[in-house]
Design a protein around this motif. Structure first.
Motif, PDB file in Angstrom:
ATOM      1  N   ARG A  51       0.822  -1.206   0.000  1.00 33.80           N
ATOM      2  CA  ARG A  51       0.000   0.000   0.000  1.00 33.80           C
ATOM      3  C   ARG A  51       0.858   1.259   0.000  1.00 33.80           C
ATOM      4  O   ARG A  51       0.486   2.289  -0.573  1.00 33.80           O
ATOM      5  N   ALA A 119      -6.640   1.019  -3.221  1.00 32.65           N
ATOM      6  CA  ALA A 119      -7.718   0.862  -2.239  1.00 32.65           C
ATOM      7  C   ALA A 119      -7.382  -0.286  -1.301  1.00 32.65           C
ATOM      8  O   ALA A 119      -6.690  -1.234  -1.686  1.00 32.65           O
ATOM      9  N   SER A 141     -16.584  10.583   0.872  1.00 28.65           N
ATOM     10  CA  SER A 141     -15.417  10.106   0.138  1.00 28.65           C
ATOM     11  C   SER A 141     -15.237  10.884  -1.157  1.00 28.65           C
ATOM     12  O   SER A 141     -14.107  11.181  -1.565  1.00 28.65           O
ATOM     13  N   ARG A 188     -16.744   3.282  -0.668  1.00 29.12           N
ATOM     14  CA  ARG A 188     -15.918   4.471  -0.402  1.00 29.12           C
ATOM     15  C   ARG A 188     -14.569   4.369  -1.115  1.00 29.12           C
ATOM     16  O   ARG A 188     -14.011   5.373  -1.571  1.00 29.12           O
ATOM     17  N   GLN A 189     -14.028   3.176  -1.208  1.00 30.66           N
ATOM     18  CA  GLN A 189     -12.752   2.995  -1.886  1.00 30.66           C
ATOM     19  C   GLN A 189     -12.906   3.112  -3.413  1.00 30.66           C
ATOM     20  O   GLN A 189     -12.011   3.623  -4.091  1.00 30.66           O
ATOM     21  N   ARG A 192     -12.359   6.477  -5.686  1.00 33.65           N
ATOM     22  CA  ARG A 192     -11.103   6.953  -6.273  1.00 33.65           C
ATOM     23  C   ARG A 192     -10.713   6.183  -7.530  1.00 33.65           C
ATOM     24  O   ARG A 192      -9.601   6.339  -8.015  1.00 33.65           O
ATOM     25  N   PRO A 194      -9.818   2.993  -8.124  1.00 32.38           N
ATOM     26  CA  PRO A 194      -8.499   2.420  -7.841  1.00 32.38           C
ATOM     27  C   PRO A 194      -8.020   1.484  -8.947  1.00 32.38           C
ATOM     28  O   PRO A 194      -8.825   0.841  -9.625  1.00 32.38           O
ATOM     29  N   LEU A 197      -6.667  -3.143  -5.614  1.00 33.00           N
ATOM     30  CA  LEU A 197      -7.419  -3.361  -4.375  1.00 33.00           C
ATOM     31  C   LEU A 197      -6.661  -4.355  -3.519  1.00 33.00           C
ATOM     32  O   LEU A 197      -6.358  -5.470  -3.957  1.00 33.00           O
TER      33      LEU A 197
END
Length: 538
Positions: A51, A119, A141, A188-189, A192, A194, A197
């Motif tokens: 991450r 994420a 978010s 919520r992730q 963006r 992503p 993940l």
């Protein structure tokens, strides 16, 4: 497929103890990598390293992200976008770009720009605004990433539909179930958009039915958003179903990599065997219960028997199980054993040394004399999350010892619950939230053992744990009994767990004990209706 993430000789150490050892991995764009490993194997550390949201003092090797970047606006995309027009500014083409999370500092702009497109879903940390509605959580978010469109509400609803949660959009977040909270986290992730993940035991504390729903939602989201995913799980079938390839982490090292089905089969061979010492010499009875009754008065039901004339004994050093469905009377029996609930009538005695103490008589010279040598581990045990493990095992539970002696006793106690000495020393400075669920359970058991009890009562110790964590808990109980010689009384509706862990089992039905004896013999007497109820409760 384009090479997306390249991990080379990654090693991370805490206080001189290596928690990751020369990890080498290649993850392709669009691939799902599954990671299997026991509690404490290093899965979570690896996920956090991927991450890139924290810095490690003792880290070597490299974590290289192969990417596409727009030199005009700085937008980051996966490597397959190299040569395409930037979809963000639409003015420049994407150029190949590499970012090494080990070489770049935490505050480096390039590292931060990559980590923003990553994420993460964690096992217990839901990171929601508890007092806000679900749809507001998702809109927050959008605000956090600078989304200023007039269609924020509509976009939030679309994301909730993507995670199959539009029917809960007006609910307050704290009132959701664990599985529903995980789906809000995912929504919520997804805000963006992503490219990666990281799902670290996202269903580790959920029941199998709810876990299936969450896994299905994750799988759909990965495909819909064209994400690469790295997922850890104790459920080997999850890795078989979701992953394109898999690895086994053992003591911080990759010990196998390959086809998910082959890797999962190898992992189950490693963890499923439980060594139970069949030659344990049990002592004389240490708990003696005769004709125990507990009655309640109910306005609607009249006199209710929670416990109705039961008798049994527990031998010193024995692991004794009390089995039954919800409402059978097992929890009330354990509460009477601990002196928490006063019986209506009957006798219950606990042996302290060579003397028998009457548990029905309160006071420091009677029940109080026995209870100070008794410990209870509840299903919803709680560690002090903002304190280190050594503090959890000493000051937080009222044990005041010189530091060197405290560390020595804590290490010895952790070893008794199944940690290696090296691992026990390594987790002492960590915070409770920095260790795995299985490790937390062993630390909670160590908290009880630090107070030097002779009798330990465990109320539903496996709860909704996944199969591998249950195996680890079983091993920790067997190890603690062998090392410390303590007596365990385990209340549970988890029949497989009782069969593996216990020397004898008492089966309760309708507030009575209907059978006591060898686990196999007793549990074979469950009715079909009871088996169905037990399956639902599990």
């Amino acid at each position: 497929m384009s090479l997306f993430i390249e991990v080379k000789d990654l090693t991370i150490a805490y206080d001189g103890v290596k928690v990751l050892k020369n990890i080498n991995l290649n993850i392709n764009e669009g691939e799902v990598l599954g990671i299997l490993g026991r509690s404490g194997a290093g899965k979570t550390i690896l996920m956090h390293a991927l991450r890139g949201a924290e810095e490690y003092e003792n880290i070597s090797g490299s974590i290289i992200y192969h990417l596409a970047r727009c030199e005009k606006c700085g937008h980051i995309d996966p490597p397959s976008k190299v040569g395409e027009t930037c979809r963000h500014c639409k003015e420049d083409s994407m150029k190949a770009f590499d970012a090494d999370f080990v070489a770049l500092s935490l505050h480096d702009h390039e590292r931060r720009s990559v980590s923003k497109r990553i994420a993460i879903m964690l096992q217990r940390t839901f990171a929601l605004y508890g007092d806000d509605q679900v749809v507001v959580n998702v809109m927050n978010s959008l605000t956090e990433i600078g989304y200023s469109g007039n269609d924020a509400m509509s976009r939030a609803m679309e994301l909730l539909e993507d995670v199959r949660l539009s029917h809960r959009m007006m609910h307050v977040a704290r009132d959701l179930s664990g599985g529903e909270k995980q789906r809000v986290v995912l929504a919520r992730q997804l805000v963006r958009n992503p490219m990666l993940l990281l799902a670290d035991e996202p269903t580790g504390t959920l029941d199998p039915r709810t876990a299936d729903v969450v896994h299905d939602v994750i799988e759909r989201a990965v495909k819909a958003y064209n994400m690469t995913m790295v997922i850890t799980s104790h459920w080997s079938e999850v890795i078989e179903e979701l992953a394109d390839k898999a690895i086994i982490l053992e003591d911080g090292a990759v010990v196998k990599e390959g086809d998910p089905h082959e890797v999962a089969a190898e992992f189950m061979k490693m963890v499923s065997h439980i060594e139970k010492n069949e030659n344990v010499a049990l002592g004389e009875p240490i708990i003696d219960v005769k004709n125990l009754v507990k009655k309640y008065i109910s306005v609607t039901r009249g006199v209710v028997h929670a416990v109705n004339d039961i008798s049994f004994d527990v031998k010193e050093g024995e692991i004794f199980g009390i089995a039954g469905t919800s409402g059978a009377g097992k929890t009330t029996t354990s509460e009477i054993l601990m002196g928490i609930v006063q019986p209506t009538k009957g006798d219950i005695h606990v042996r302290v040394g060579d003397e028998w103490v009457d548990m029905t008589t309160p006071g420091p010279d009677n029940r109080g004399r026995a209870t100070k040598y008794m410990g209870i581990l509840h299903q919803e045990y709680g560690l002090y999350t903002h304190r280190s493990i050594i503090d959890n095992l000493t000051e937080s539970i009222g044990i005041d010892l010189p530091y060197e002696l405290a560390v020595r006793k804590a290490v010895k106690t952790l070893v008794a619950t199944g940690f290696s000495e090296e691992k026990a020393k390594g987790i002492l400075p960590k915070m409770a939230d920095d260790i795995s669920e299985g490790e937390r359970h062993r630390v909670a058991l160590a908290q009880i053992l630090m107070k030097e009890p002779t009798i330990i009562v465990m109320d539903e110790p496996t709860g909704t744990m996944d199969p591998i964590t249950k195996i680890e808990v079983t091993r920790s109980i067997l190890k603690a009994r062998d090392e410390m010689g303590d007596t365990f009384v385990i209340v549970s509706h988890d029949m497989d767990f009782l069969q593996e862990a216990c020397d004898r089992v008492a089966l309760m039905r309708d507030a009575k004990i209907v059978a006591v004896g060898e686990p196999n013999d007793v549990l074979s007497q469950l009715t079909e209706e009871e088996r169905l109820l037990v399956a639902q409760e599990a």
